[in-house]
Write an enzyme that holds these catalytic residues in place. Structure first.
Site, PDB file in Angstrom:
ATOM      1  N   GLY B  63       0.779  -1.229   0.000  1.00 35.82           N
ATOM      2  CA  GLY B  63       0.000   0.000   0.000  1.00 35.82           C
ATOM      3  C   GLY B  63       0.808   1.275   0.000  1.00 35.82           C
ATOM      4  O   GLY B  63       1.656   1.485  -0.844  1.00 35.82           O
ATOM      5  N   SER B  64       0.557   2.085   1.005  1.00 35.72           N
ATOM      6  CA  SER B  64       0.948   3.490   0.963  1.00 35.72           C
ATOM      7  C   SER B  64       2.443   3.726   1.122  1.00 35.72           C
ATOM      8  O   SER B  64       3.116   3.090   1.943  1.00 35.72           O
ATOM      9  CB  SER B  64       0.219   4.222   2.079  1.00 35.72           C
ATOM     10  OG  SER B  64       0.667   5.555   2.145  1.00 35.72           O
ATOM     11  N   SER B  65       2.942   4.716   0.364  1.00 32.90           N
ATOM     12  CA  SER B  65       4.334   5.142   0.518  1.00 32.90           C
ATOM     13  C   SER B  65       4.493   6.044   1.739  1.00 32.90           C
ATOM     14  O   SER B  65       5.597   6.452   2.068  1.00 32.90           O
ATOM     15  CB  SER B  65       4.820   5.841  -0.756  1.00 32.90           C
ATOM     16  OG  SER B  65       3.982   6.915  -1.095  1.00 32.90           O
ATOM     17  N   THR B  66       3.381   6.360   2.408  1.00 30.78           N
ATOM     18  CA  THR B  66       3.449   7.123   3.659  1.00 30.78           C
ATOM     19  C   THR B  66       3.719   6.187   4.844  1.00 30.78           C
ATOM     20  O   THR B  66       3.871   6.638   5.973  1.00 30.78           O
ATOM     21  CB  THR B  66       2.127   7.905   3.854  1.00 30.78           C
ATOM     22  OG1 THR B  66       1.904   8.690   2.686  1.00 30.78           O
ATOM     23  CG2 THR B  66       2.166   8.862   5.034  1.00 30.78           C
ATOM     24  N   SER B  67       3.787   4.884   4.596  1.00 32.48           N
ATOM     25  CA  SER B  67       4.006   3.927   5.681  1.00 32.48           C
ATOM     26  C   SER B  67       5.303   4.188   6.438  1.00 32.48           C
ATOM     27  O   SER B  67       5.373   4.009   7.654  1.00 32.48           O
ATOM     28  CB  SER B  67       4.011   2.506   5.116  1.00 32.48           C
ATOM     29  OG  SER B  67       2.727   2.195   4.615  1.00 32.48           O
TER      30      SER B  67
END
Lengths: 426, 145
Positions: B63-67
């Site tokens: 999923g997210s690259s904000t992880s």
């Protein structure tokens, strides 16, 4: 294993290019070891996701870089930020929150990034070209850049993106190298009716299904029509990069590295071949919703990723098709977009259709990052697989997924309404 | 009986604690709250679990690259797991731990195991992670009873 550095890399690491480049380079070298990369390589463009999340550490990292003299060395666009810079007061965003978001925004523009503030940078300014080596953050933008544009980036997380932008370097690994861009799994669409292949929701259901199935592998999808739109592929990629870790997909005859199966797999045999039928996609479609038909709605969210001009046009048509019926009292219908698409919208001829219906346009940001939807909200509806995936966790709501027309009809009814759809089964 | 697994440290460090185990990938953004350490992906099998101070054992991120930002914020706030063990290299998770180390001199170890060794860890096992990636596993109480 140690990473082989150029003279210039070493100078950056030793601080000769300033404290920010030194910090960025030491992070990149540690990441090169994680990737198993023998050396670094140049990138010529970056897109920063590190400005998206409201958090103290992100702000402190960005302000530390600025204090140490950071400047980006390649053209760099910015993802959405946690604030609608024009409308936040009207949206009831607390000023303490807005101040912090503004500091994040200022830090990145101070470093020389272009204030695009969008999660769909490929539909705005500085679209990368085929084969271009880039360092992009934002999962949906990464998959679009790789798959639809044929530019080359790995899935870069927050704060590696800005390190790459400052130094112009990334580890030489992964999807930057042609050999790693070959397809691994062949997904064959079978017995899907031609009209369904043109339906926007198919791309979302297919993306959600694909991500969950392949995780980080490269799927090759056979059976999509050659005239699939950019917005449909954007929806597919965004969903696949939420349910999975997809950074690149090929669509046979549609995307630029997949004119033939041989090209898509670079002459190799697929690790596995999987037939995808209507029942698989129906299951994916229904997994996207946690709310049932008929449940009262608090808000409808469109524009995840940010709406394009063409999507605004589609929305206006969906509203017009309802023949003047109006928005259910108390229900909000929010569309997230960029200043770039909004500028086009203002010059188009259907803005009044949207505004008269009661559409709220939110710029620069996202309801999953900026406190725009009331914390009392219990149920939302969206046409986005990505929003449907994340909203239950991030907003604490139930979510219904439907087409843009479903969303407009539900906006009128005030409750989740799918009407007659092939997705609900025979 | 204690046994030792040999892992590859992506981010080196020492840590110990009880294992919280999942077979499903997780996106940290949208999936883990940096304020509370709770798994908030409502579709995830460990939805509602608190990972703070535990050794979080799961196959990989997604999923997210904000992880990475969520992990770093959790490290700063003290809500992060004590360490992360995965079955596949996940650069985004390693990144969050590396940037936290560079900025705050505070991090959590991230170690990759072979699939077989990964599968051998059970919920509640007490794990001691060493700087070189070795992991001592003490089975959860009652496991052999």
């Amino acid at each position: 294993m140690s990473v082989s550095l150029t003279v210039k890399d070493r100078r950056k690491l030793s601080g000769q290019y300033g404290g920010a480049a030194k910090l960025a380079m030491s992070i990149l070298i540690r990441m090169a070891e994680v990737y198993g990369a023998p050396e670094l390589m140049d990138v010529t463009q970056a897109h920063i996701d590190g400005c998206a999340l409201m958090c103290d550490s992100g702000l402190e990292f960005a302000e530390t870089l600025v204090a140490r003299g950071a400047r980006v060395s390649v053209p760099t666009t910015l993802n959405m930020i946690p604030l609608d810079l024009q409308n936040w007061r009207r949206q009831g965003v607390p000023s303490e929150f807005a101040n912090k978001a503004n500091r994040i925004a200022s830090a990145y523009t101070e470093m020389g990034c272009v204030p695009t503030w969008t999660c769909a940078p490929y539909q705005g300014y500085l679209t990368p070209r085929f084969g271009q080596q880039i360092a992009w953050g934002e999962s949906n933008a990464i998959v679009y850049a790789n798959s639809v544009l044929g530019a080359r980036t790995n899935r870069y997380g927050d704060y590696m993106d800005i390190c790459a932008a400052i130094t112009g370097r990334v580890p030489k690994s992964g999807l930057h190298l042609k050999r790693n861009r070959k397809g691994q799994i062949l997904l064959r669409l079978v017995d899907i009716a031609p009209q369904l292949l043109r339906d926007d929701t198919l791309y979302v259901a297919l993306g959600h299904f694909t991500g969950g199935l392949v995780q980080e592998k490269v799927p090759v999808i056979e059976g999509l029509p050659v005239d699939a739109t950019g917005d449909q592929l954007k929806a597919l990629g965004a969903a696949a990069a939420s349910s999975g870790a997809v950074a690149l997909f090929h669509a046979l005859g549609v995307t630029p590295e997949a004119h033939t199966l041989k090209e898509a797999f670079q002459g190799n045999t697929p690790e596995s071949v999987i037939d995808v039928g209507l029942s698989d996609l129906r299951r994916a479609w229904s997994e996207l919703s946690t709310a049932d038909e008929g449940v009262k709605l608090d808000a409808i969210v469109l524009g995840c990723p940010h709406f394009s001009y063409a999507e605004f046009q589609q929305l206006a048509q969906a509203i017009e098709a309802e023949g003047g019926r109006s928005l259910h009292p108390g229900l909000r219908i929010i569309v997230l977009t960029s200043q770039t698409s909004y500028a086009l919208l203002q010059r188009g001829n259907f803005m009044n259709t949207l505004l008269n219906f009661g559409i709220e346009i939110v710029l620069d940001t996202c309801v999953l990052h900026s406190p725009i939807i009331s914390s009392d909200a219990e149920v939302i509806m969206t046409n986005s697989g990505k929003c449907a995936y994340y909203a239950p966790g991030e907003l604490g709501v139930q979510v219904a997924f439907g087409s843009m027309r479903d969303c407009v009809r539900s906006a009128i009814e005030g409750a989740v309404c799918w009407g007659r759809t092939v997705w609900k089964g025979p | 009986m204690e046994r030792t697994l040999i892992g590859k440290p992506l981010v080196a460090g020492s840590a110990e604690g009880r294992a919280i185990v999942s077979t499903q990938p997780l996106s940290f953004w949208g999936g883990l709250s940096p304020r509370t350490g709770e798994v908030i992906d409502r579709r995830h099998e460990r939805s509602g679990a608190i990972v703070t101070g535990k050794i979080f054992v799961f196959p990989q991120g997604k999923g997210s690259s904000t992880s990475s930002a969520v992990l770093m914020e959790g490290i700063r706030a003290g809500t992060a797991p004590a360490a992360i063990i995965t079955a596949r290299v996940d650069p985004i998770l390693a990144l969050g731990a590396i940037v936290a180390d560079e900025l705050y001199h505070k991090t959590v170890p991230v170690v990759v195991l072979s699939q077989e060794d990964f599968d051998s860890i059970d919920e509640g096992d007490y794990l001691v992670i060493e700087h070189d990636g070795r992991i001592k596993v003490r089975p959860a109480e009652g496991k052999w009873a």
